[in-house]
Design a protein around this motif. Structure first.
Motif, PDB file in Angstrom:
ATOM      1  N   UNK A 206       0.631  -1.230  -0.003  1.00 30.38           N
ATOM      2  CA  UNK A 206       0.056  -0.004  -0.037  1.00 30.38           C
ATOM      3  C   UNK A 206       0.977   1.334  -0.002  1.00 30.38           C
ATOM      4  N   UNK A 207       1.813   1.286   0.664  1.00 33.04           N
ATOM      5  CA  UNK A 207       2.736   2.505   0.938  1.00 33.04           C
ATOM      6  C   UNK A 207       3.509   2.736  -0.323  1.00 33.04           C
ATOM      7  N   UNK A 208       3.977   1.666  -1.255  1.00 32.46           N
ATOM      8  CA  UNK A 208       4.619   1.757  -2.378  1.00 32.46           C
ATOM      9  C   UNK A 208       3.937   2.227  -3.437  1.00 32.46           C
ATOM     10  N   UNK A 209       2.486   2.233  -3.278  1.00 35.03           N
ATOM     11  CA  UNK A 209       1.870   2.455  -4.571  1.00 35.03           C
ATOM     12  C   UNK A 209       1.459   3.732  -4.884  1.00 35.03           C
ATOM     13  N   UNK A 210       1.495   4.880  -4.064  1.00 33.92           N
ATOM     14  CA  UNK A 210       1.355   6.157  -4.164  1.00 33.92           C
ATOM     15  C   UNK A 210       2.464   6.915  -3.539  1.00 33.92           C
ATOM     16  N   UNK A 211       2.595   8.230  -3.577  1.00 36.66           N
ATOM     17  CA  UNK A 211       3.520   9.033  -2.987  1.00 36.66           C
ATOM     18  C   UNK A 211       3.214   9.190  -1.386  1.00 36.66           C
ATOM     19  N   UNK A 212       4.409   8.976  -0.711  1.00 41.56           N
ATOM     20  CA  UNK A 212       4.050   8.812   0.682  1.00 41.56           C
ATOM     21  C   UNK A 212       3.638  10.403   1.362  1.00 41.56           C
ATOM     22  N   UNK A 213       2.701   9.865   2.291  1.00 42.97           N
ATOM     23  CA  UNK A 213       2.185  10.977   3.350  1.00 42.97           C
ATOM     24  C   UNK A 213       1.977  10.463   4.558  1.00 42.97           C
ATOM     25  N   UNK A 214       1.809  11.352   5.546  1.00 44.44           N
ATOM     26  CA  UNK A 214       1.843  11.260   6.969  1.00 44.44           C
ATOM     27  C   UNK A 214       0.526  10.185   7.004  1.00 44.44           C
ATOM     28  N   UNK A 215      -0.485  10.629   6.486  1.00 44.12           N
ATOM     29  CA  UNK A 215      -1.704   9.932   6.663  1.00 44.12           C
ATOM     30  C   UNK A 215      -1.610   8.507   6.311  1.00 44.12           C
ATOM     31  N   UNK A 216      -1.064   8.201   5.136  1.00 46.68           N
ATOM     32  CA  UNK A 216      -0.735   6.898   4.334  1.00 46.68           C
ATOM     33  C   UNK A 216       0.148   6.248   5.300  1.00 46.68           C
ATOM     34  N   UNK A 217       1.142   6.537   6.197  1.00 42.21           N
ATOM     35  CA  UNK A 217       1.990   6.192   7.193  1.00 42.21           C
ATOM     36  C   UNK A 217       1.106   5.608   8.244  1.00 42.21           C
ATOM     37  N   UNK A 218       0.230   6.556   8.708  1.00 48.35           N
ATOM     38  CA  UNK A 218      -0.698   6.013   9.511  1.00 48.35           C
ATOM     39  C   UNK A 218      -1.507   4.885   9.446  1.00 48.35           C
ATOM     40  N   UNK A 219      -1.950   4.854   8.103  1.00 51.21           N
ATOM     41  CA  UNK A 219      -3.074   3.627   7.465  1.00 51.21           C
ATOM     42  C   UNK A 219      -2.130   2.215   7.476  1.00 51.21           C
ATOM     43  N   UNK A 220      -0.843   2.433   7.083  1.00 51.49           N
ATOM     44  CA  UNK A 220       0.038   1.331   6.962  1.00 51.49           C
ATOM     45  C   UNK A 220       0.431   0.744   8.158  1.00 51.49           C
ATOM     46  N   UNK A 221       0.500   1.924   9.330  1.00 46.58           N
ATOM     47  CA  UNK A 221       0.911   1.255  10.536  1.00 46.58           C
ATOM     48  C   UNK A 221      -0.250   0.412  11.325  1.00 46.58           C
ATOM     49  N   UNK A 222      -1.634   0.966  10.944  1.00 51.83           N
ATOM     50  CA  UNK A 222      -2.812   0.250  11.463  1.00 51.83           C
ATOM     51  C   UNK A 222      -2.985  -1.121  10.893  1.00 51.83           C
ATOM     52  N   UNK A 223      -2.505  -1.158   9.505  1.00 53.41           N
ATOM     53  CA  UNK A 223      -2.757  -2.355   8.630  1.00 53.41           C
ATOM     54  C   UNK A 223      -1.748  -3.400   9.427  1.00 53.41           C
ATOM     55  N   UNK A 224      -0.732  -3.016   9.844  1.00 52.26           N
ATOM     56  CA  UNK A 224       0.221  -4.022  10.389  1.00 52.26           C
ATOM     57  C   UNK A 224      -0.229  -4.498  11.862  1.00 52.26           C
ATOM     58  N   UNK A 225      -1.249  -3.741  12.564  1.00 54.12           N
ATOM     59  CA  UNK A 225      -1.566  -4.028  13.758  1.00 54.12           C
ATOM     60  C   UNK A 225      -3.079  -4.858  13.863  1.00 54.12           C
TER      61      UNK A 225
END
Length: 557
Positions: free
Chosen positions: A324-343
């Motif tokens: 998911x992170x690699x699909x589009x330019x990185x933003x702080x919100x995308x990082x938050x979503x990714x962290x939640x995906x891992x949890x």
């Protein structure tokens, strides 16, 4: 001598149709509703004819007026149901000490207009017949006491029913703070409703959410190759925007080699992640997984499979988040979503066993949490957030959703959930509109079509296990018919919000939540055994409400 006895008891008590109760002579009818704003509560009227049948009865709901005030409590806040009865021919195996016996139990709640349409608003001599009244207190209703009368008409005679509604001066939120997973099986809809299409499935999803429960699937996924991720994301958006969907269960399916069908998981998880990014709402904060195919290894012998699936899932969710992170330019919100995906937690219906090494989120049976020592072990074993628990079958003392079981237990399950620091609860099926019959030749259970209003045993020998709804089709209703048990479950989820609110208020006021509640909890249950009766429960629920009102007033003052 008056033929018809009109009486009432709280809806935490089940009154069997064919049993004689001393209350019929000693209890006058007097309906009392005590509730917070934005809360449902219920009461019941019971009719018992002595020497001749009652051929027709109806109930007129009238507005109530505030005591010493001019405010009105609208009649539109009430919903009337006719109680339908289902026969328990033999008690569930573990319900022998429940205080119940074989007989006709109230369970399905038929909308009263349908009872009139199908001419079911009658009662035979010597039987008991219940009318169930539910009230929803508006958020805007002024707190205080409201009084008035309803009018019961039976065979041309009118009976005055005194009614009081007490509105407590606090509000429970639309948001549901306790997570859950309640399964809606498509096979059940097919056999009970003769309809398994998405529109019918959606009716059941909406009804569960209305009762503060989260469905195992927000969308019906009948044919995976043809289900797009955007379809799942659209359903998530539709139900999540209402604010009372506590849990978003990510679809997982088995694979004979990898354990989890990984492309399927990725498809739906990535679609929801992109929707979250577009909407500015992190849906993964409410996400969870339940792999039913590794359910209860103690019964299925799937110990190695549990470890393999759980271990692989921990890697899979991290790989999906990185994709998911690699699909589009990185933003702080995308990082938050990714962290939640891992949890995201994978809740496994299992209890401690030395063969299990990879479970991170435990979901043991209620009966496995029967001491503080054991509960503390589970708390320490949780790797991400809080564990859940689940119940199935019918027991005599511990909370469960059986027909020949206490409604108080179904309600108090949520008090225990908060008290013991658990984050959610799971129930394996709500629409088993068929009966499992074992076939010796095939060595498996087969789904046999039944009359759902007559068959209380669908699974093993437990009355009511596997269903909380009844099909609406026999009454021309497109969607489910509710049960008394479902209302008790919602009551418990609403009272979970009482405890959540009190806990937050205690933090603000510098008080100990544990000290404020210990006497209340100890009066209601011990470990997972319910010890209270209806009267004790009502008294302690009132004490809890009083504490909330007092603390709110002190903090504001």
């Amino acid at each position: 001598m008056e033929n018809l006895i009109v009486w009432s008891v709280p809806t935490t008590e089940k009154i069997l149709r064919d049993k004689t109760y001393c209350e019929t002579e000693n209890n006058s009818v007097n309906l009392l509703f005590e509730a917070a704003k934005n809360e449902y509560e219920s009461a019941q009227i019971l009719l018992t004819p002595r020497y001749k049948n009652v051929d027709f009865y109806t109930l007129e709901i009238r507005p109530l007026k505030m005591v010493n005030g001019s405010e009105i409590f609208s009649d539109e806040n009430f919903t009337i149901y006719n109680q339908k009865y289902i026969e328990v021919k033999k008690l569930s195996p573990n319900a022998e000490h429940s205080g119940f016996s074989e007989g006709w139990y109230p369970d399905a709640l038929l909308p009263f207009e349908k009872a009139k349409e199908y001419k079911e608003n009658n009662v035979k001599v010597g039987n008991n017949q219940g009318i169930f009244i539910s009230v929803k207190v508006p958020k805007t209703q002024k707190s205080g006491e409201y009084e008035g009368n309803f009018i019961l008409s039976a065979d041309g005679k009118d009976y005055i029913i005194p009614v009081k509604v007490i509105v407590w001066n606090f509000e429970i939120p639309d948001e549901v703070h306790c997570q859950s997973d309640f399964v809606i099986g498509s096979n059940g809809l097919k056999l009970g409703e003769n309809n398994y299409f998405p529109e019918m499935y959606a009716k059941y999803v909406e009804k569960l959410i209305e009762f503060r429960l989260a469905p195992h699937r927000v969308i019906q996924l009948m044919n995976l190759p043809y289900n797009e991720g955007k379809d799942f994301a659209s359903a998530v958006r539709r139900y999540a925007e209402k604010g009372n969907l506590s849990t978003i269960m990510l679809p997982v399916y088995p694979h004979p080699v990898t354990g989890i069908n990984e492309p399927v998981y990725r498809k739906f998880a990535l679609a929801m992640a992109e929707a979250a990014d577009e909407d500015g709402v992190n849906y993964f904060d409410k996400a969870a997984v339940y792999c039913g195919f590794i359910d209860e290894p103690q019964l299925n012998g799937t110990w190695d499979e549990v470890n393999r699936v759980c271990k692989r899932f921990e890697d899979l969710k991290c790989e999906t988040a990185d994709e998911f992170l690699a699909a589009k330019p990185l933003t702080e919100f995308r990082k938050n979503i990714a962290e939640s995906m891992k949890n995201v937690n994978n809740y496994v219906t299992i209890h401690f066993d030395e063969r299990i090494t990879e479970v991170k989120a435990w979901c043991p049976g209620v009966n496995k949490m029967d001491s503080e020592e054991v509960r503390e072990k589970y708390r320490k074993a949780a790797k991400h957030g809080k564990n859940w628990w689940y119940q199935c079958g019918v027991k005599s003392t511990e909370p469960n959703y059986g027909i020949d079981a206490s409604l108080l237990g179904a309600r108090l399950l949520m008090w225990m959930t908060y008290d013991y620091g658990l984050g959610g609860t799971l129930y394996w099926e709500t629409v088993q509109y068929y009966k499992w019959v074992f076939c010796a030749e095939t060595h498996c259970n087969h789904e046999v079509q039944i009359d759902c209003y007559k068959e209380a045993v669908r699974c093993a020998e437990d009355n009511g296990d596997g269903f909380l709804f009844y099909p609406g089709k026999p009454y021309g209703i497109f969607g489910p018919v509710e049960s008394i048990r479902l209302h008790a479950i919602r009551d418990g989820f609403e009272e979970y919000e009482y405890l959540y609110l009190l806990d937050e208020l205690c933090k603000k006021a510098g008080r100990s939540f544990k000290e404020e509640t210990k006497n209340i909890f100890s009066a209601l249950y011990k470990d997972v055994t319910v010890i209270a009766n209806a009267e004790v429960f009502a008294e302690n629920r009132r004490k809890l409400a009083d504490k909330i009102v007092e603390l709110q007033k002190n903090i504001k003052g």
